[in-house]
Design a protein around this motif. Sequence first.
Motif, PDB file in Angstrom:
ATOM      1  N   LYS A   1       9.896  -3.775  25.414  1.00 26.74           N
ATOM      2  CA  LYS A   1       9.492  -3.399  26.765  1.00 26.74           C
ATOM      3  C   LYS A   1       9.099  -1.923  26.804  1.00 26.74           C
ATOM      4  CE  LYS A   1      12.578  -6.791  28.946  1.00 26.74           C
ATOM      5  NZ  LYS A   1      13.724  -6.984  29.874  1.00 26.74           N
ATOM      6  N   GLY A   2       8.132  -1.609  27.648  1.00 28.90           N
ATOM      7  CA  GLY A   2       7.717  -0.217  27.805  1.00 28.90           C
ATOM      8  C   GLY A   2       6.356   0.097  27.228  1.00 28.90           C
ATOM      9  N   LEU A   3       5.727  -0.872  26.558  1.00 25.29           N
ATOM     10  CA  LEU A   3       4.391  -0.656  25.994  1.00 25.29           C
ATOM     11  C   LEU A   3       3.334  -1.050  27.024  1.00 25.29           C
ATOM     12  CD1 LEU A   3       4.819  -2.025  22.348  1.00 25.29           C
ATOM     13  CD2 LEU A   3       5.112   0.309  23.189  1.00 25.29           C
ATOM     14  N   ARG A   4       2.251  -0.276  27.060  1.00 26.65           N
ATOM     15  CA  ARG A   4       1.170  -0.528  28.018  1.00 26.65           C
ATOM     16  C   ARG A   4      -0.181  -0.374  27.319  1.00 26.65           C
ATOM     17  NH1 ARG A   4       5.294   2.053  30.503  1.00 26.65           N
ATOM     18  NH2 ARG A   4       6.123   1.140  32.427  1.00 26.65           N
ATOM     19  N   PRO A   5      -0.664  -1.434  26.689  1.00 30.23           N
ATOM     20  CA  PRO A   5      -1.954  -1.356  25.980  1.00 30.23           C
ATOM     21  C   PRO A   5      -3.088  -0.989  26.928  1.00 30.23           C
ATOM     22  CG  PRO A   5      -0.782  -3.403  25.476  1.00 30.23           C
ATOM     23  CD  PRO A   5      -0.057  -2.767  26.600  1.00 30.23           C
TER      24      PRO A   5
ATOM     25  N   CYS B   1       0.822  -1.211   0.000  1.00 31.12           N
ATOM     26  CA  CYS B   1       0.000   0.000   0.000  1.00 31.12           C
ATOM     27  C   CYS B   1       0.855   1.258   0.000  1.00 31.12           C
ATOM     28  CB  CYS B   1      -0.928  -0.006   1.213  1.00 31.12           C
ATOM     29  SG  CYS B   1      -1.851   1.533   1.465  1.00 31.12           S
ATOM     30  N   MET B   2       1.852   1.293   0.881  1.00 33.59           N
ATOM     31  CA  MET B   2       2.623   2.518   1.096  1.00 33.59           C
ATOM     32  C   MET B   2       3.974   2.536   0.388  1.00 33.59           C
ATOM     33  SD  MET B   2       1.884   3.226   5.129  1.00 33.59           S
ATOM     34  CE  MET B   2       0.253   3.741   5.687  1.00 33.59           C
ATOM     35  N   GLY B   3       4.387   1.389  -0.129  1.00 33.75           N
ATOM     36  CA  GLY B   3       5.697   1.336  -0.760  1.00 33.75           C
ATOM     37  C   GLY B   3       6.823   1.317   0.249  1.00 33.75           C
ATOM     38  N   ALA B   4       6.496   1.184   1.520  1.00 35.59           N
ATOM     39  CA  ALA B   4       7.473   1.099   2.602  1.00 35.59           C
ATOM     40  C   ALA B   4       7.087  -0.080   3.496  1.00 35.59           C
ATOM     41  CB  ALA B   4       7.503   2.392   3.412  1.00 35.59           C
ATOM     42  N   PRO B   5       8.064  -0.789   4.046  1.00 31.74           N
ATOM     43  CA  PRO B   5       7.773  -2.016   4.819  1.00 31.74           C
ATOM     44  C   PRO B   5       7.277  -1.730   6.230  1.00 31.74           C
ATOM     45  CG  PRO B   5      10.122  -1.601   4.806  1.00 31.74           C
ATOM     46  CD  PRO B   5       9.509  -0.541   3.928  1.00 31.74           C
ATOM     47  N   LEU B   6       6.229  -0.950   6.324  1.00 31.59           N
ATOM     48  CA  LEU B   6       5.645  -0.588   7.612  1.00 31.59           C
ATOM     49  C   LEU B   6       4.540  -1.570   7.993  1.00 31.59           C
ATOM     50  CD1 LEU B   6       5.355   3.247   7.006  1.00 31.59           C
ATOM     51  CD2 LEU B   6       6.754   2.205   8.795  1.00 31.59           C
ATOM     52  N   PHE B   7       4.414  -1.802   9.285  1.00 29.16           N
ATOM     53  CA  PHE B   7       3.300  -2.589   9.810  1.00 29.16           C
ATOM     54  C   PHE B   7       2.403  -1.659  10.613  1.00 29.16           C
ATOM     55  CE2 PHE B   7       6.406  -5.808   8.940  1.00 29.16           C
ATOM     56  CZ  PHE B   7       5.680  -6.939   8.595  1.00 29.16           C
ATOM     57  N   VAL B   8       1.099  -1.776  10.427  1.00 28.85           N
ATOM     58  CA  VAL B   8       0.162  -0.990  11.221  1.00 28.85           C
ATOM     59  C   VAL B   8      -0.527  -1.882  12.238  1.00 28.85           C
ATOM     60  CG1 VAL B   8      -0.239   0.725   9.424  1.00 28.85           C
ATOM     61  CG2 VAL B   8      -1.762  -1.240   9.612  1.00 28.85           C
ATOM     62  N   SER B   9      -0.879  -1.294  13.361  1.00 31.26           N
ATOM     63  CA  SER B   9      -1.594  -1.976  14.425  1.00 31.26           C
ATOM     64  C   SER B   9      -2.308  -0.915  15.237  1.00 31.26           C
ATOM     65  CB  SER B   9      -0.625  -2.754  15.317  1.00 31.26           C
ATOM     66  OG  SER B   9       0.213  -1.842  16.031  1.00 31.26           O
ATOM     67  N   LEU B  10      -3.035  -1.311  16.244  1.00 29.52           N
ATOM     68  CA  LEU B  10      -3.519  -0.348  17.217  1.00 29.52           C
ATOM     69  C   LEU B  10      -2.341   0.034  18.118  1.00 29.52           C
ATOM     70  CD1 LEU B  10      -7.058  -1.682  18.200  1.00 29.52           C
ATOM     71  CD2 LEU B  10      -6.404  -0.051  16.419  1.00 29.52           C
ATOM     72  N   PRO B  11      -2.376   1.214  18.731  1.00 27.52           N
ATOM     73  CA  PRO B  11      -1.245   1.675  19.551  1.00 27.52           C
ATOM     74  C   PRO B  11      -0.878   0.702  20.671  1.00 27.52           C
ATOM     75  CG  PRO B  11      -2.748   3.483  19.110  1.00 27.52           C
ATOM     76  CD  PRO B  11      -3.422   2.240  18.613  1.00 27.52           C
ATOM     77  N   HIS B  12       0.417   0.611  20.934  1.00 22.90           N
ATOM     78  CA  HIS B  12       0.956  -0.238  21.997  1.00 22.90           C
ATOM     79  C   HIS B  12       0.577  -1.708  21.788  1.00 22.90           C
ATOM     80  CE1 HIS B  12       2.378   2.871  25.058  1.00 22.90           C
ATOM     81  NE2 HIS B  12       1.905   3.589  24.040  1.00 22.90           N
ATOM     82  N   TYR B  13       0.311  -2.078  20.557  1.00 21.37           N
ATOM     83  CA  TYR B  13      -0.096  -3.438  20.202  1.00 21.37           C
ATOM     84  C   TYR B  13      -1.347  -3.867  20.966  1.00 21.37           C
ATOM     85  CZ  TYR B  13       4.479  -3.651  17.958  1.00 21.37           C
ATOM     86  OH  TYR B  13       5.581  -3.395  17.163  1.00 21.37           O
ATOM     87  N   TYR B  14      -2.237  -2.915  21.233  1.00 20.71           N
ATOM     88  CA  TYR B  14      -3.511  -3.255  21.854  1.00 20.71           C
ATOM     89  C   TYR B  14      -4.295  -4.173  20.920  1.00 20.71           C
ATOM     90  CZ  TYR B  14      -8.368  -2.875  23.260  1.00 20.71           C
ATOM     91  OH  TYR B  14      -9.668  -3.181  23.604  1.00 20.71           O
TER      92      TYR B  14
END
Length: 491
Positions: free
Chosen positions: A376-380, A352-365
């Motif tokens: 470490k350091g993420l708090r869904p 889609c973007m031409g860049a190897p990005l992954f999308v998700s909800l913030p903090h891997y919620y």
Amino acid sequence: MNLPKHMKIAAGCMGATIFGILFGWVLFPTILKGQLKKEMALSKKTDVRKMWETIPFALDFKVYLFNYTNHEEVQKGAIPIVKEVGPYYFEEWKEKIELNDDEATDTVSYKKRDTFYFKKQLSGPGLTGEEEIILPHIFMLTLATIVSRDKPAMLNMLGKAFNGIFDKPETIFMKVKPLDLLFRGLNIDCAKTEFAPKAVCTAIKKEAADRLIFEPNNQYKFSIFGMRNGTVDKHVVTVLRGIKNVMDVGKVIAIDDKTEQDVWRDTCNKLEGTDGTVFPPFLTELDRLESFAGDLCRSFKPWYQKKTSYQGIKTNRYIANIGDLANDPDLQCYCESPEKCPPKGLMDMTKCMGAPLFVSLPHYYDCDPELLKNVKGLRPDVSEHEIVIDFEPITGTPMVARQRVQFSLKLIQTDKMELFKELPNTLAPIFWIEEGLALNKTFVKMLKNQLFIPKRIVGVVRWFLVAAGLLGTLGCLVFHFKGEFNVERTL
């Protein structure tokens, strides 16, 4: 035949009751529905069209960056430790330009223009946009990932090019000012005459021309949102106006005159839903909303969660997520193949973007829990990281919306480039954004005055007519039969 006076009153009261029922429950809803069908369509005469063309208030646009507190250890293979920095708050003004109506097909085509203004006073405490944070070098990682996947034999040359373009970097991490990364741009020195840097810069200019700012002396600038700011989007979007059928209002039917995408596989290339700025009226709890997100090349289908309210107006809350692509048959076509789907809650945006990005909800919620083990350091948190929209169901007006998405890159490991030999080969969160709105008092008042106050007045009047009519009729009947009873007693 002359009826007694009290019976005439009873007939009048019964007539008032019947009128109250017919007007309050049949005629008024029909009139209201007919009027809404006209007002909610995107004809040039409606207020909805004016607001759809140029949203008359700024949207909230918040950006949160992840600062890597152990970047030196990550360079040697350690699990990243991150600390969220933000929000960096921007006003986002949206408008549609170069509009072209087609009466025959009941459509309107347009291009988008978004403009952003940084508001330091609304950003996180003490944040100015000029502080320095450390995070993976997006441009270096993007190039290395693409070359590693498509032309692995060129990785050695890419490493030599990095030495020229980025002046012999010692790490894949960069120390950067947020406003430079987001809008002003980071420098890419393409003035080098050596073969490797020159070849890579030529390829960059060819493949990423629409994502870079070109300055004199072969200096390029890369930023995340800079090329979007105040510029006209190149894509032409065509949507239905809803004049013929209001339930089709805003529905995307073509992009650049193509009725389907050529990004994914099979049915995932379909254009489903509205353009996200207008929705059909008369929503019920059973309706599944649909909107097409052009930036993510896919449709989203939020589902009803619960009843809510906003400034005294009843609303329905809808929520959405990225989905579990591997286990949802309707979403598997977003994967390269059913066997190559990312973990739950992730979506690969490369095509889609031409860049190897992954999308998700913030903090891997709402994502695969394994993802949280590699950083470490993420708090869904559901209240902070969920996609939420509160709709007024009669008009389909979004009263409150919080659209949130996170972008991550893989810290790829390869022996063919010195800087990438010991990286942990894990997914690294880079930033997340929240695009939101909450209708201000002016527009809430307008909605109340045009819809809910007349609706409430009719609601009161209809019950008054019914109650008064029934009581009047009952009183007259009691008076009538009491009179007959007294006559019989006299006889």
